[in-house]
Write an enzyme that holds these catalytic residues in place. Structure first.
Site, mmCIF file in Angstrom:
data_model
loop_
_atom_site.group_PDB
_atom_site.id
_atom_site.type_symbol
_atom_site.label_atom_id
_atom_site.label_comp_id
_atom_site.label_asym_id
_atom_site.label_seq_id
_atom_site.Cartn_x
_atom_site.Cartn_y
_atom_site.Cartn_z
ATOM 1 N N LEU A 61 0.830 -1.216 0.000
ATOM 2 C CA LEU A 61 0.000 0.000 0.000
ATOM 3 C C LEU A 61 0.858 1.257 0.000
ATOM 4 C CD1 LEU A 61 -2.492 -1.092 2.807
ATOM 5 C CD2 LEU A 61 -3.008 -0.964 0.374
ATOM 6 N N SER A 116 5.191 2.764 1.234
ATOM 7 C CA SER A 116 6.427 2.417 1.936
ATOM 8 C C SER A 116 6.998 3.642 2.616
ATOM 9 C CB SER A 116 7.441 1.782 0.989
ATOM 10 O OG SER A 116 7.427 2.448 -0.229
ATOM 11 N N GLY A 117 7.729 3.374 3.663
ATOM 12 C CA GLY A 117 8.338 4.448 4.433
ATOM 13 C C GLY A 117 9.818 4.159 4.595
ATOM 14 N N PHE A 150 11.381 2.765 6.965
ATOM 15 C CA PHE A 150 11.796 1.532 7.638
ATOM 16 C C PHE A 150 11.068 0.300 7.149
ATOM 17 C CE2 PHE A 150 12.821 4.984 10.590
ATOM 18 C CZ PHE A 150 14.196 4.812 10.585
ATOM 19 N N VAL A 179 4.194 -0.907 3.939
ATOM 20 C CA VAL A 179 2.856 -1.098 4.502
ATOM 21 C C VAL A 179 2.101 -1.930 3.471
ATOM 22 C CG1 VAL A 179 0.737 0.023 5.281
ATOM 23 C CG2 VAL A 179 2.945 1.088 5.755
ATOM 24 N N ASP A 221 5.309 15.293 12.794
ATOM 25 C CA ASP A 221 5.513 15.066 11.351
ATOM 26 C C ASP A 221 4.199 15.222 10.589
ATOM 27 O OD1 ASP A 221 7.124 14.647 9.163
ATOM 28 O OD2 ASP A 221 7.027 12.468 9.263
ATOM 29 N N LYS A 280 2.005 16.407 7.866
ATOM 30 C CA LYS A 280 2.203 16.854 6.479
ATOM 31 C C LYS A 280 1.164 16.140 5.621
ATOM 32 C CE LYS A 280 5.847 13.390 5.868
ATOM 33 N NZ LYS A 280 7.218 13.109 5.473
ATOM 34 N N ASN A 336 0.670 12.359 5.546
ATOM 35 C CA ASN A 336 0.225 11.671 6.760
ATOM 36 C C ASN A 336 -1.226 11.974 7.122
ATOM 37 O OD1 ASN A 336 2.642 10.394 6.989
ATOM 38 N ND2 ASN A 336 3.562 11.953 8.313
ATOM 39 N N ASP A 363 1.158 7.692 10.728
ATOM 40 C CA ASP A 363 2.619 7.782 10.882
ATOM 41 C C ASP A 363 3.066 8.477 12.175
ATOM 42 O OD1 ASP A 363 5.299 7.661 10.568
ATOM 43 O OD2 ASP A 363 5.405 8.907 8.776
ATOM 44 N N THR A 408 9.976 17.381 8.353
ATOM 45 C CA THR A 408 10.102 17.620 6.918
ATOM 46 C C THR A 408 10.197 19.125 6.720
ATOM 47 O OG1 THR A 408 8.721 15.688 6.576
ATOM 48 C CG2 THR A 408 8.993 17.147 4.683
HETATM 49 P P1 ATP Z 1 7.926 7.543 6.902
HETATM 50 O O1 ATP Z 1 9.189 7.142 6.311
HETATM 51 O O2 ATP Z 1 7.200 8.613 6.127
HETATM 52 O O3 ATP Z 1 7.952 7.811 8.357
HETATM 53 P P2 ATP Z 1 6.787 5.120 7.769
HETATM 54 O O4 ATP Z 1 7.791 4.039 7.579
HETATM 55 O O5 ATP Z 1 6.611 5.601 9.160
HETATM 56 O O6 ATP Z 1 7.008 6.293 6.760
HETATM 57 P P3 ATP Z 1 4.004 5.371 7.145
HETATM 58 O O7 ATP Z 1 4.170 6.814 6.786
HETATM 59 O O8 ATP Z 1 3.231 5.049 8.352
HETATM 60 O O9 ATP Z 1 5.409 4.618 7.209
HETATM 61 O O10 ATP Z 1 3.388 4.619 5.896
HETATM 62 C C1 ATP Z 1 3.974 4.694 4.605
HETATM 63 C C2 ATP Z 1 2.865 4.785 3.573
HETATM 64 O O11 ATP Z 1 2.032 3.608 3.644
HETATM 65 C C3 ATP Z 1 1.906 5.943 3.785
HETATM 66 O O12 ATP Z 1 2.360 7.111 3.158
HETATM 67 C C4 ATP Z 1 0.612 5.423 3.183
HETATM 68 O O13 ATP Z 1 0.606 5.613 1.789
HETATM 69 C C5 ATP Z 1 0.673 3.938 3.460
HETATM 70 N N1 ATP Z 1 -0.066 3.594 4.694
HETATM 71 C C6 ATP Z 1 0.363 3.754 5.966
HETATM 72 N N2 ATP Z 1 -0.539 3.325 6.853
HETATM 73 C C7 ATP Z 1 -1.584 2.895 6.132
HETATM 74 C C8 ATP Z 1 -2.852 2.318 6.479
HETATM 75 N N3 ATP Z 1 -3.193 2.126 7.743
HETATM 76 N N4 ATP Z 1 -3.699 1.976 5.470
HETATM 77 C C9 ATP Z 1 -3.350 2.181 4.181
HETATM 78 N N5 ATP Z 1 -2.168 2.703 3.790
HETATM 79 C C10 ATP Z 1 -1.294 3.060 4.740
#
Ligand code: ATP
Length: 361
Positions: free
Chosen positions: A19, A21-22, A24, A27, A139, A141, A144, A161, A180
Site C-alpha cells: 500500500l 512504503s516508508g 523503515f 505497509v 511530522d 504533512k 500523513n 505515521d 520535513t
Molecule cells: P515515513 O518514512 O514517512 O515515516 P513510515 O515508515 O513511518 O514512513 P508510514 O508513513 O506510516 O510509514 O506509511 C507509509 C505509507 O504507507 C503511507 O504514506 C501510506 O501511503 C501507506 N499507509 C500507511 N498506513 C496505512 C494504512 N493504515 N492503510 C493504508 N495505507 C497506509
C-alpha cells in the site's frame, strides 16, 4: 506496554499488496485468516545491532506502539496487534483505503472553503485529542493525512505515521531536529524545547497550501526553506489568495506565529470564527470563498512527482541490496530480513534535519 506476539504473522494474516512504503519498511494490505477482515500491516525492519544505521531501534518501535495504543480516536489510525520476529516488527493497523486527502481534493473541479473546513476540523479534532494526551506528532504533512474511504459523501480523516511522535513529560524538555523542512516550526530548526504547538505550526502550513496551492516557506533548497521559516518570510500573495476569505488568512496567521506560546492550540482553532462562524455574515463569507484549485492541482502534481522520484531512489537502493544478498526476488520475507541485515553505504544530503530531509521538501 503492548504485547509483541512472537508468533509468525503469516499464520494469522495473509499478506497482500503493498500500500505504501516508508523509511523503515513497507505497509501492505493483510487479511485476517480467521475473520476475512482486511487490515494494513506496517512491516518495520529492526536494527540488527547498535552500530548499524539500517532499520529501527526496537526502543523506537516500542515508543510508536505505545503512542498508538494511547490514541484511540476516530481521526487517528487505530492499532490492532503487534507481531515480532528476529528482523522485523509488524504493526497490524486499521486499513485506510481512501488515499491521501490532498490527492482526493486534487481530483475535484472546485472546493469551497466550507468543504475544506470540514477536513481541517477533523484534523484538528484528531490532533487536539493527541495533544490532550500530551502526545505531539512532529511530522504532520499531507502524506500523513489520509481518508478512510473516499467514496462516501463525507470522507473521514485519519492521521497516520507516529514514527516521530513523542510523549511530552511535564517539567522535561524535549528537543529534536526531525521533521520535513516545509512543515517544521522555527523552534525545531533552532533546536529549542518543543511542545505540541510545533504541530499547530504544521497545521498552519497545511492550511496555507490547501487554500492557495503554494507552500509558504518553500525555497529553492532545503537550506533556503529553513532560513525562510526562521526569518518568518511568508506572505499572502494576492495572485494566489484572491479567492480566500479574510477569516481564513487570520486563522493561518494565528498558527504561523513564531512564538509557540502565542500560537493557537487545537481547541482555540476549533473555536476560531473561520471554523466555527458565530454570525451569518461570517458563515456567508466562508461559503463564497474557495480554494485555488488550479494552483493546488499543480502543487499536488509536483508533490507526487517528488514522491515517486524518492521511491525510485529507494527502489534502486533495494535492488543493490538484493544483489548484495543474492536473494530470489520472489522471496519477499527473506528480502525484508536481508535489508535489515545489510549496512547502507549511501551518503544522504547533509543537513540539520534528520530522517525526512529529502522526503518531500
Ligand atoms: P515515513 O518514512 O514517512 O515515516 P513510515 O515508515 O513511518 O514512513 P508510514 O508513513 O506510516 O510509514 O506509511 C507509509 C505509507 O504507507 C503511507 O504514506 C501510506 O501511503 C501507506 N499507509 C500507511 N498506513 C496505512 C494504512 N493504515 N492503510 C493504508 N495505507 C497506509
Amino acid at each position: 506496554m503492548a504485547l509483541f506476539k512472537l508468533q509468525n504473522v503469516e499464520d494469522f494474516y495473509e499478506i497482500g499488496q503493498v500500500l505504501g512504503s516508508g523509511h523503515f519498511g513497507q505497509v501492505r494490505e493483510v487479511c485476517e485468516r480467521s475473520s476475512g477482515v482486511r487490515w494494513a500491516g506496517k512491516f518495520l525492519k529492526l536494527r540488527k545491532n547498535a552500530s548499524s544505521r539500517l532499520g529501527m531501534e526496537r526502543k523506537s518501535v516500542e515508543k510508536e506502539v505505545e503512542i498508538l495504543q494511547a490514541l484511540q480516536h476516530c481521526n487517528i489510525m487505530a492499532l490492532k496487534d503487534v507481531f515480532e520476529s528476529r528482523a522485523e516488527v509488524v504493526l497490524i493497523v486499521e486499513l485506510i483505503g481512501g488515499g491521501e486527502l490532498f490527492d482526493f481534493i486534487a481530483e475535484k473541479e472546485n472546493l469551497s472553503e466550507n468543504e475544506a473546513i470540514e477536513f481541517i476540523k477533523q484534523i484538528l479534532e484528531g490532533v487536539g485529542f493527541m495533544h490532550s494526551k500530551r502526545i505531539a506528532h512532529f511530522d504532520l504533512k499531507p502524506e500523513n493525512i489520509m481518508l478512510l474511504d473516499k467514496e462516501v459523501q463525507h470522507p473521514h480523516i485519519k492521521v497516520i505515521d507516529f514514527g516521530l511522535a513523542h510523549f511530552l513529560t511535564p517539567g522535561e524538555e524535549y528537543r529534536s531536529l526531525c521533521g520535513t523542512p516545509q512543515y517544521i516550526a522555527p523552534e525545531v530548526i533552532n533546536y529549542e524545547p518543543l511542545g505540541v504547538s510545533a504541530d499547530m505550526w504544521s497545521i498552519g502550513v497545511i492550511t496555507y497550501i490547501l487554500l492557495s496551492g503554494m507552500s509558504p516557506f518553500q525555497g529553492d533548497s532545503d537550506e533556503e526553506t529553513l532560513r525562510n521559516i526562521v526569518e518568518m518570510k511568508y506572505e499572502f500573495d494576492e495572485q494566489y489568495f484572491n479567492q480566500t476569505s479574510a477569516m481564513a488568512k487570520d486563522f493561518i496567521q494565528k498558527l504561523l506565529t513564531k512564538d509557540p506560546t502565542e500560537r493557537m492550540i487545537a481547541e482555540q482553532c476549533l473555536l476560531h470564527p473561520w471554523i466555527k462562524p458565530l454570525t451569518r455574515k461570517q458563515r456567508a463569507n466562508r461559503s463564497r470563498s474557495s480554494i485555488n484549485m488550479k494552483n493546488f492541482k499543480k502543487f499536488n502534481a509536483k508533490r507526487k512527482w517528488k514522491m515517486s522520484y524518492n521511491m525510485v531512489w529507494a527502489c534502486n537502493r533495494l535492488c543493490r541490496l538484493r544483489l548484495l544478498c543474492k536473494t530470489s526476488a520472489s522471496q519477499d520475507q527473506e528480502l525484508r530480513k536481508c535489508e535489515s541485515d545489510q549496512e547502507d553505504t549511501e551518503t544522504k544530503p547533509a543537513s540539520l534535519i534528520r530522517r525526512r530531509l529529502s522526503s518531500n521538501s
